[in-house]
Design a protein around this motif. Structure first.
Motif, short mmCIF file in Angstrom:
data_model
loop_
_atom_site.label_atom_id
_atom_site.label_comp_id
_atom_site.label_asym_id
_atom_site.label_seq_id
_atom_site.Cartn_x
_atom_site.Cartn_y
_atom_site.Cartn_z
N ILE A 230 -45.49 41.06 10.90
CA ILE A 230 -45.85 39.91 11.65
C ILE A 230 -45.00 38.77 11.10
N SER A 231 -44.56 38.68 9.74
CA SER A 231 -43.59 37.77 9.26
C SER A 231 -42.15 37.83 10.04
N VAL A 232 -41.64 39.22 10.36
CA VAL A 232 -40.57 39.30 10.98
C VAL A 232 -40.57 38.70 12.34
N MET B 283 -42.46 36.29 13.12
CA MET B 283 -42.63 34.74 13.11
C MET B 283 -41.00 34.27 12.72
N GLY B 284 -40.36 35.03 12.03
CA GLY B 284 -38.93 34.76 11.84
C GLY B 284 -38.10 34.48 13.04
N VAL B 285 -38.32 35.53 14.25
CA VAL B 285 -37.96 35.76 15.46
C VAL B 285 -38.19 34.19 16.35
N PHE B 286 -39.43 33.99 16.25
CA PHE B 286 -39.88 32.88 17.37
C PHE B 286 -39.88 31.47 16.63
N LEU B 287 -39.86 31.51 15.13
CA LEU B 287 -40.02 30.25 14.75
C LEU B 287 -38.60 29.77 13.70
N LYS C 58 -32.64 36.96 13.87
CA LYS C 58 -32.38 38.39 14.65
C LYS C 58 -32.65 39.56 13.83
N PRO C 59 -33.61 40.24 13.91
CA PRO C 59 -34.17 41.46 13.37
C PRO C 59 -32.94 42.56 13.89
N SER C 60 -32.69 43.42 12.90
CA SER C 60 -32.04 44.62 13.30
C SER C 60 -32.72 45.60 14.38
N ARG C 61 -32.08 46.49 14.73
CA ARG C 61 -32.59 47.50 15.70
C ARG C 61 -33.69 48.34 15.09
N LEU C 62 -33.66 48.45 13.99
CA LEU C 62 -34.60 49.36 13.07
C LEU C 62 -35.97 48.54 12.81
N GLN C 63 -35.68 47.26 12.56
CA GLN C 63 -36.75 46.52 12.51
C GLN C 63 -37.43 46.31 13.76
N SER D 238 -36.56 50.31 4.16
CA SER D 238 -35.13 50.88 3.94
C SER D 238 -34.25 49.38 4.59
N THR D 239 -34.55 48.68 5.38
CA THR D 239 -33.68 47.73 6.14
C THR D 239 -33.62 46.66 4.86
N LEU D 240 -34.54 46.36 4.35
CA LEU D 240 -34.47 45.46 3.14
C LEU D 240 -33.65 46.12 2.05
N LEU D 241 -33.72 47.19 1.61
CA LEU D 241 -32.93 47.80 0.67
C LEU D 241 -31.66 48.07 0.90
N ARG D 242 -31.30 48.02 2.28
CA ARG D 242 -29.86 48.22 2.47
C ARG D 242 -29.16 46.85 2.57
N ARG D 243 -29.61 45.80 2.43
CA ARG D 243 -29.08 44.57 2.30
C ARG D 243 -28.01 44.49 1.25
#
Length: 315
Positions: free
Chosen positions: A133-135, A137-141, A145-150, A306-311
């Motif tokens: 949900i936080s992701v 919120m990041g998009v709309f507020l 831009k989330p990744s495809r995996l997100q 996994s997307t967080l750990l890849r950053r």
């Protein structure tokens, strides 16, 4: 628990919102944050279950009232009372804190209701989907831009909610309210220019007049349990304050010694513990649609993590 928290549980993300970002993990950080997570995930469900014969609104009112002295003692011990006094003199800060206080009180109330009404599984689901949900919120507020995996993770979480809605015949509103309220609280709490301990005490101070009115109403209705019920009820209602305040402060200290990625992984221990307690101790049904829905959520969280750990380390 946002990307970084009460549980109904309370507020890990918000508690550490203003803490410095650690560049490495320390043993003290693990122990302190781990203790907070154990209190949220292991102690709080049993604590609230022991009060399931009391109206959730009365519980939250006492949780607020007795959190004030508990929070004050902690703040005096930390020597940060001057920060609180400065915040109290700022109408803007007080107004912002009033909004975050209202949101977290709703979160607390729904969590207490979930435990009391044998819907701890829904509460667990709410804190599982909170990072996703936080992701959103990041998009709309924030225009992130989330990744495809997100996006895949978010879609899987949405599918899980649809499955529960179809097979249970109702929207899992407890999960959604807990997830959205906590994500919103974490987002707004980051804008509050005050430290975690001071902010927590400011919020419960603002909520105290409302709590006193509610307690007075229960007394007038003859439905109060404080000093009118058993000694057990009275002391448990008083203890609700420290049980609320202590893990928040523990987490705030622990977060200083942990990387955000580590906090992100550790946070899943809370809904996992609540899930295990709901199934093996509270006897809530966990079969068929629930298993499928939770499996989808776990896959979604594995993808998201996994997307967080890849950053890159710099990010």
């Amino acid at each position: 628990m946002k990307r970084s928290e009460d549980c109904g549980a309370p507020g890990p993300a918000a508690a550490g919102a203003n803490t410095p970002v650690a560049t490495g993990d320390t043993a003290q950080g693990f122990v302190t944050a781990g203790a907070a997570y154990l209190l949220w995930g292991l102690v709080l469900p049993f604590f609230m279950k022991a009060l399931d014969h009391i109206n959730p609104v009365e519980i939250v009112a006492h949780r607020i009232l007795w959190a004030v002295p508990a929070g004050a003692v902690i703040l005096i011990w930390l020597g940060r009372t001057a920060d609180l006094m400065t915040a109290l003199k700022s109408p803007k800060v007080v107004a912002m804190a009033a909004v975050t206080a209202t949101i977290i009180s709703i979160n607390w109330g729904v969590y207490v209701y979930a435990i009391a009404s044998n819907q701890a599984l829904e509460a667990s689901l709410g804190y599982y989907i909170n990072p996703l949900i936080s992701v959103l919120m990041g998009v709309f507020l924030l225009g992130e831009k989330p990744s495809r995996l997100q996006w895949v993770a978010i879609a899987l979480a949405g599918l899980a909610v649809i499955i529960l809605t179809v097979f249970a015949g109702k929207l899992p509103w407890i999960s959604l309210v807990l997830a959205f309220s906590f994500a919103t609280y974490g987002y707004l709490r980051k804008t509050l220019p005050i430290g975690p301990s001071q902010g927590f005490l400011l919020e419960v101070i603002i909520l105290t007049p409302i709590a006193l009115v509610l307690i007075g109403w229960f007394i007038a209705q003859g439905d109060n349990h404080f000093l009118a019920g058993s000694n057990f009820d009275t002391w448990m209602l008083v203890a609700a304050g420290p049980v609320t305040a202590i893990p928040l402060v523990l987490f705030a200290f622990g977060a200083k010694g942990l990387r955000l990625a580590t906090i992100g992984l550790m946070q899943y221990s809370v809904p996992t513990l609540v899930l295990l307690i709901a199934v093996f101790f509270f006897g809530e049904p966990f079969a068929g649609p629930q298993i499928v829905a939770f499996a989808l959520i776990w896959i979604a969280l594995a993808i998201y993590t996994s997307t967080l750990l890849r950053r890159p380390k710099a990010a």
